[in-house]
Write an enzyme that holds these catalytic residues in place. Structure first.
Site, PDB file in Angstrom:
ATOM      1  N   ASP A 116       0.843  -1.194   0.000  1.00  0.00           N
ATOM      2  CA  ASP A 116       0.000   0.000   0.000  1.00  0.00           C
ATOM      3  C   ASP A 116       0.877   1.242   0.000  1.00  0.00           C
ATOM      4  OD1 ASP A 116      -1.970   1.878   0.239  1.00  0.00           O
ATOM      5  OD2 ASP A 116      -2.788   1.134   2.127  1.00  0.00           O
ATOM      6  N   GLY A 188      -6.425  10.249   8.195  1.00  0.00           N
ATOM      7  CA  GLY A 188      -5.751  11.491   7.852  1.00  0.00           C
ATOM      8  C   GLY A 188      -4.252  11.405   7.916  1.00  0.00           C
ATOM      9  N   SER A 190      -2.549   8.643   7.041  1.00  0.00           N
ATOM     10  CA  SER A 190      -2.065   7.715   6.022  1.00  0.00           C
ATOM     11  C   SER A 190      -1.080   8.411   5.096  1.00  0.00           C
ATOM     12  CB  SER A 190      -3.236   7.188   5.186  1.00  0.00           C
ATOM     13  OG  SER A 190      -3.997   6.274   5.904  1.00  0.00           O
ATOM     14  N   GLY A 191      -0.075   7.657   4.679  1.00  0.00           N
ATOM     15  CA  GLY A 191       0.905   8.196   3.746  1.00  0.00           C
ATOM     16  C   GLY A 191       2.101   8.836   4.400  1.00  0.00           C
TER      17      GLY A 191
END
Length: 225
Positions: A116, A188, A190-191
């Site tokens: 992911d 929020g 994520s990443g």
């Protein structure tokens, strides 16, 4: 679950990208980061609204989570920002020209979140300065030892019910065994990167939707890079 993946994957996606390195969403129970102390952090936005965190791995490439975008959304990246609600910060907004996801990534929510991660190529190179910098990533697969002190950061929710934080927040975390991994960040974040020894070694990729602050669940879930 932490999955070790090779940077050969990134090289296959972007053969012209070189790496220089050594060895969602919300931050819960964290604290506000010192402004611009993490100059590699960017806000990934849709329609000028924050959807995910990300981090600069070069002056034209951002690493974030694959689930932060479906196949049709147009994203922009905001660099050099601490307070997303402030109009006085001299942040930089840049469009995205290409979105690169690993071929094995499956967006089906019923499927395990394998690989992911997503590389964003910006429309142009961002000018690096004291508020906008890159962070190194490992050149080979790494296995972070249990109990290593690391950190995460983001503009995500600070409680289960929101709202998201306008300012960048951070939290210190410890690495746990893969077999113990089961949950803990919030929407929020994520990443954003998992940072160990000033190197981005992982990505906040998925969390427990029942509770972002469950004492029985670790934080955050992620994918090692």
């Amino acid at each position: 679950m932490i999955t070790i993946i090779s940077l050969l994957l990134l090289g296959s996606l972007l053969p012209n990208l070189s790496f220089t390195a050594s060895v969602k969403v919300r931050i819960v129970n964290g604290f506000e980061a010192r402004p611009h102390s993490r100059p590699y952090m960017v806000s990934v936005q849709k329609n000028r609204r924050h959807v995910c965190g990300g981090f600069l791995i070069s002056d034209q490439f951002v690493l974030t989570a694959a689930h932060c975008r479906d196949n049709t959304e147009i994203l922009t990246v905001v660099a050099g920002v601490h307070d997303l609600s402030s109009s006085s910060e001299n942040h930089v907004r840049i469009g995205v020209s290409t979105y690169n996801k690993p071929p094995e990534y499956n967006p089906d929510p019923k499927k395990p979140k394998i690989s992911d991660l997503m590389i964003l190529k910006l429309n142009k190179k961002v000018k690096l300065n004291n508020k906008i910098k890159t962070i190194p990533i490992p050149m080979t697969p790494v296995q972070i030892r249990v109990d290593t002190d690391c950190s995460v950061a983001g503009w995500g929710f600070v409680t289960n019910s929101g709202p998201p934080s306008p300012t960048l927040r951070e939290a210190n975390v410890k690495i746990i065994k893969n077999t113990d991994c089961a949950g803990g960040s919030c929407d929020g974040d994520s990443g954003g990167p998992l940072v160990c020894d000033n190197t981005a070694v992982g990505i906040t990729a998925f969390v427990s939707f029942k509770s972002c602050n469950d004492p029985n669940l670790p934080s955050p879930h992620g994918v090692n890079i």
